[in-house]
Design an enzyme around this catalytic site. Structure first.
Site, PDB file in Angstrom:
ATOM      1  N   SER A  75     -10.482  -0.293   3.607  1.00  0.00           N
ATOM      2  CA  SER A  75      -9.650  -0.522   4.804  1.00  0.00           C
ATOM      3  C   SER A  75      -9.084   0.806   5.278  1.00  0.00           C
ATOM      4  CB  SER A  75      -8.477  -1.440   4.473  1.00  0.00           C
ATOM      5  OG  SER A  75      -8.968  -2.640   3.952  1.00  0.00           O
ATOM      6  N   ARG A 125       0.831  -1.230   0.000  1.00  0.00           N
ATOM      7  CA  ARG A 125       0.000   0.000   0.000  1.00  0.00           C
ATOM      8  C   ARG A 125       0.856   1.267   0.000  1.00  0.00           C
ATOM      9  NH1 ARG A 125      -2.541  -3.729  -0.706  1.00  0.00           N
ATOM     10  NH2 ARG A 125      -4.572  -4.320   0.146  1.00  0.00           N
ATOM     11  N   GLU A 146      -4.484   4.315   6.236  1.00  0.00           N
ATOM     12  CA  GLU A 146      -4.219   4.052   4.811  1.00  0.00           C
ATOM     13  C   GLU A 146      -4.622   5.209   3.885  1.00  0.00           C
ATOM     14  OE1 GLU A 146      -5.130   0.003   3.312  1.00  0.00           O
ATOM     15  OE2 GLU A 146      -5.978   1.032   1.579  1.00  0.00           O
TER      16      GLU A 146
HETATM   17  C1  LIG Z   1     -15.346   0.085  -0.534  1.00  0.00           C
HETATM   18  C2  LIG Z   1     -13.870   0.309  -0.808  1.00  0.00           C
HETATM   19  C3  LIG Z   1     -13.041  -0.776  -1.016  1.00  0.00           C
HETATM   20  C4  LIG Z   1     -11.680  -0.590  -1.275  1.00  0.00           C
HETATM   21  N1  LIG Z   1     -10.894  -1.678  -1.474  1.00  0.00           N
HETATM   22  C5  LIG Z   1      -9.580  -1.530  -1.728  1.00  0.00           C
HETATM   23  C6  LIG Z   1      -8.740  -2.671  -1.932  1.00  0.00           C
HETATM   24  O1  LIG Z   1      -9.192  -3.808  -1.924  1.00  0.00           O
HETATM   25  N2  LIG Z   1      -7.427  -2.457  -2.167  1.00  0.00           N
HETATM   26  C7  LIG Z   1      -6.879  -1.206  -2.209  1.00  0.00           C
HETATM   27  O2  LIG Z   1      -5.667  -1.097  -2.430  1.00  0.00           O
HETATM   28  N3  LIG Z   1      -7.651  -0.104  -2.037  1.00  0.00           N
HETATM   29  C8  LIG Z   1      -8.977  -0.233  -1.790  1.00  0.00           C
HETATM   30  N4  LIG Z   1      -9.768   0.873  -1.586  1.00  0.00           N
HETATM   31  C9  LIG Z   1      -9.158   2.217  -1.619  1.00  0.00           C
HETATM   32  C10 LIG Z   1      -9.293   2.946  -2.979  1.00  0.00           C
HETATM   33  O3  LIG Z   1     -10.361   2.443  -3.721  1.00  0.00           O
HETATM   34  C11 LIG Z   1      -8.008   2.841  -3.812  1.00  0.00           C
HETATM   35  O4  LIG Z   1      -6.912   3.325  -3.091  1.00  0.00           O
HETATM   36  C12 LIG Z   1      -8.124   3.614  -5.135  1.00  0.00           C
HETATM   37  O5  LIG Z   1      -6.991   3.381  -5.930  1.00  0.00           O
HETATM   38  C13 LIG Z   1      -8.289   5.115  -4.935  1.00  0.00           C
HETATM   39  O6  LIG Z   1      -8.595   5.663  -6.208  1.00  0.00           O
HETATM   40  P1  LIG Z   1      -9.295   7.062  -6.343  1.00  0.00           P
HETATM   41  O7  LIG Z   1      -9.320   7.411  -7.786  1.00  0.00           O
HETATM   42  O8  LIG Z   1     -10.603   7.054  -5.649  1.00  0.00           O
HETATM   43  O9  LIG Z   1      -8.243   7.993  -5.577  1.00  0.00           O
HETATM   44  P2  LIG Z   1      -8.548   9.286  -4.713  1.00  0.00           P
HETATM   45  O10 LIG Z   1      -9.167   8.890  -3.426  1.00  0.00           O
HETATM   46  O11 LIG Z   1      -9.245  10.312  -5.514  1.00  0.00           O
HETATM   47  O12 LIG Z   1      -7.058   9.796  -4.418  1.00  0.00           O
HETATM   48  C14 LIG Z   1      -6.195   9.034  -3.589  1.00  0.00           C
HETATM   49  C15 LIG Z   1      -4.836   9.754  -3.557  1.00  0.00           C
HETATM   50  O13 LIG Z   1      -4.238   9.711  -4.841  1.00  0.00           O
HETATM   51  C16 LIG Z   1      -4.050  11.029  -5.368  1.00  0.00           C
HETATM   52  N5  LIG Z   1      -4.404  10.955  -6.796  1.00  0.00           N
HETATM   53  C17 LIG Z   1      -5.572  10.534  -7.330  1.00  0.00           C
HETATM   54  N6  LIG Z   1      -5.484  10.513  -8.686  1.00  0.00           N
HETATM   55  C18 LIG Z   1      -4.234  10.949  -8.993  1.00  0.00           C
HETATM   56  C19 LIG Z   1      -3.542  11.162 -10.219  1.00  0.00           C
HETATM   57  N7  LIG Z   1      -4.092  10.912 -11.420  1.00  0.00           N
HETATM   58  N8  LIG Z   1      -2.266  11.635 -10.150  1.00  0.00           N
HETATM   59  C20 LIG Z   1      -1.671  11.875  -8.966  1.00  0.00           C
HETATM   60  N9  LIG Z   1      -2.288  11.698  -7.779  1.00  0.00           N
HETATM   61  C21 LIG Z   1      -3.547  11.231  -7.793  1.00  0.00           C
HETATM   62  C22 LIG Z   1      -4.953  11.949  -4.554  1.00  0.00           C
HETATM   63  O14 LIG Z   1      -4.417  13.239  -4.459  1.00  0.00           O
HETATM   64  C23 LIG Z   1      -4.956  11.232  -3.201  1.00  0.00           C
HETATM   65  O15 LIG Z   1      -3.820  11.589  -2.469  1.00  0.00           O
HETATM   66  C24 LIG Z   1     -11.142   0.728  -1.330  1.00  0.00           C
HETATM   67  C25 LIG Z   1     -11.996   1.821  -1.136  1.00  0.00           C
HETATM   68  C26 LIG Z   1     -13.345   1.625  -0.878  1.00  0.00           C
HETATM   69  C27 LIG Z   1     -14.255   2.807  -0.700  1.00  0.00           C
END
Ligand SMILES: Cc1cc2nc3c(=O)[nH]c(=O)nc-3n(C[C@H](O)[C@H](O)[C@H](O)COP(=O)(O)OP(=O)(O)OC[C@H]3O[C@@H](n4cnc5c(N)ncnc54)[C@H](O)[C@@H]3O)c2cc1C
Length: 339
Positions: free
Chosen positions: A237, A164, A333
Site C-alpha cells: 500500500s 501504520r 506510507e
Molecule cells: C507486496 C507488499 C505487501 C505489503 N503488505 C503490507 C501489509 O499488509 N501491512 C503492512 O503494514 N505493511 C505491508 N508492506 C510494507 C512492508 O512490508 C512492511 O512495512 C515491512 O515491515 C517493512 O520491512 P522491511 O524490513 O522491508 O523494512 P525496510 O523497507 O527495509 O525499512 C523500512 C523503514 O524501517 C527502517 N528500518 C528497517 N529495519 C530497521 C531496524 N532494524 N531498526 C531501525 N530501523 C529500521 C528503515 O530505515 C526504513 O525507514 C507490504 C510491502 C509489500 C512490498
C-alpha cells in the site's frame, strides 16, 4: 564485517529502484552493528538502516553507510504454558518467522502472514493486516540509540503505536532495532471478520479454521490481490487510509453513497484510500514505467525502469487530485528518501 563501496541498492528494495549506496555492509550480529556505527563515525557518514527494503522509496543515491540487518535468532523468553514470550532478532525475515510461530503452536501473528520485510522493521510502522497489528501482540523491543550508543528497551506504551505509525517512525535513523519480543498464546483468538477472509475459508470448505488455515487463506488472498515484488516492483500500500471528521465523511457520503467508511473509536472516520483512488480513475494508470497497479489502486508499481522520482511524481499527482475531488489528504506510507 565487510564494507563495500558504491553498491547498487536495486536488489535491496522491493520497488527495484536502481540507486547507489556510498558504502554498504550487512550486520550478522551485534558486534557488526557496533562496528558499522564506528565505521560510519570515522568516515563522517550517516548510518542508514534497512531490512528487506519493502517499505522504502529511494529517489537518489544514498550518501551514507547503508547497513542491512541480517541478524538471525528466535528464542523463548517466558512460557507459562498458555502465554509465551518470543524474542526474534531484527534481521529475521518476517513471514518465515510467522510460520515458525505457527509450527510451534503459538498464535497471534497468523493474520500478518506473507507481509514482506524483517522483524526489526515491523514495529517501525506497526505493521498490520486483516484486522491485526503488531501492537496487539507486542511485548517490547531492544534498540540501540545511534546518537549515544546506549541500549534501550521500549515497552508497548513507549513505542506509541498508532495506525501504520510509531515513535520510531518519527525518528528514522536514531533507533536501530536489534530485537523484538512478542506475547503469543497457545490458545487461538481467531480474527476472521476482515475483508474476504471468512469467504475464502468458506470457499475452501473450512468451517472451524485453525490459525494455520487462517495463515494459508491470507497467503492465497494476498497472492491473488497484491503484486509479487520479484515480478513487479512495489512497496505494498502506497498511501495510508485517511482519517477524516464525521462532518466531512457525511458530506462525501451524500455525494458518493458507495463511499467506504470505517467508524473509529475516537469519533473519526477512516476512508479507504484505494476506493478514493479507484473512484478517481487512477487504477491501471501508467506513465512510463511508473504506474498504479491494475488490480489494486492503493499499490504503485515500477514496471522496470522507473526512478524513485517518477514514482514520487505520480504519487503527488494522485495526492493533489484526491485533495481536489474529496478535500482529503493522502499520506504516503513508505519511507521516502528525497533530496
Ligand atoms: C507486496 C507488499 C505487501 C505489503 N503488505 C503490507 C501489509 O499488509 N501491512 C503492512 O503494514 N505493511 C505491508 N508492506 C510494507 C512492508 O512490508 C512492511 O512495512 C515491512 O515491515 C517493512 O520491512 P522491511 O524490513 O522491508 O523494512 P525496510 O523497507 O527495509 O525499512 C523500512 C523503514 O524501517 C527502517 N528500518 C528497517 N529495519 C530497521 C531496524 N532494524 N531498526 C531501525 N530501523 C529500521 C528503515 O530505515 C526504513 O525507514 C507490504 C510491502 C509489500 C512490498
Amino acid at each position: 564485517m565487510q564494507v563495500f563501496a558504491q553498491i547498487s541498492l536495486k536488489p535491496f528494495n522491493s520497488f527495484g529502484i536502481d540507486v547507489c549506496a556510498q558504502l554498504f555492509a550487512e550486520a550478522y550480529d551485534d558486534s557488526d552493528v557496533h562496528e558499522a556505527i564506528s565505521y560510519a563515525v570515522i568516515h563522517a557518514l550517516p548510518l542508514f538502516i534497512i531490512g528487506g527494503g519493502s517499505n522504502l522509496l529511494l529517489t537518489q543515491d544514498i550518501h551514507a553507510l547503508v547497513l542491512r540487518m541480517a541478524t538471525q535468532g528466535i528464542r523463548v523468553l517466558q512460557d507459562d504454558s498458555v502465554h509465551v514470550v518470543i524474542e526474534a532478532e531484527a534481521g529475521e525475515a518476517w513471514h518465515p518467522f510467522v510460520l515458525w510461530t505457527l509450527d510451534h503452536g503459538l498464535y497471534g501473528l497468523e493474520n500478518l502472514s506473507l507481509i514482506p520485510g524483517t522483524v526489526g522493521a515491523a514495529p517501525m510502522q506497526n505493521i498490520g493486516a486483516y484486522g491485526v497489528e503488531i501492537k496487539d501482540v507486542f511485548a517490547g523491543l531492544t534498540a540501540l540509540d545511534c546518537q549515544t550508543g546506549e541500549l534501550r528497551d521500549f515497552s508497548l506504551q513507549e513505542c506509541q503505536f498508532a495506525y501504520r505509525d510509531s515513535l520510531l517512525k518519527h525518528d528514522i535513523g536514531r533507533w536501530l532495532v536489534l530485537r523484538v519480543r512478542f506475547m503469543l498464546s497457545r490458545i487461538s483468538n481467531k480474527k476472521l471478520d476482515y475483508g474476504s477472509l471468512q469467504q475464502c475459508l468458506v470457499k475452501q470448505g473450512i468451517t472451524e479454521a485453525t490459525p494455520i488455515d487462517i495463515s494459508r487463506a491470507i497467503c492465497s488472498i494476498r497472492r491473488e490481490t497484491l503484486p509479487d515484488p520479484v515480478k513487479l516492483g512495489n512497496a505494498g500500500s502506497f498511501f495510508k487510509n485517511p482519517l477524516v471528521s464525521e462532518v466531512l465523511a457525511a458530506e462525501l457520503k451524500c455525494q458518493y453513497p458507495d463511499l467506504v467508511t470505517h467508524q473509529q473509536p475516537d469519533g473519526q472516520i477512516k476512508l479507504a484510500a484505494g476506493w478514493l483512488i479507484d473512484k478517481s480513475g487512477w487504477k491501471g494508470f501508467r506513465d512510463g514505467d511508473a504506474g498504479v497497479y491494475k488490480m489494486q489502486a492503493l499499490v504503485l508499481v515500477n514496471y522496470g525502469a522507473a526512478t524513485g522520482r517518477d514514482i514520487v511524481s505520480l504519487a503527488k499527482r494522485i495526492q493533489s487530485d484526491i485533495a481536489k475531488r474529496f478535500k482529503v489528504h493522502l499520506e504516503m506510507e513508505p519511507t521516502i528518501i528525497e533530496p
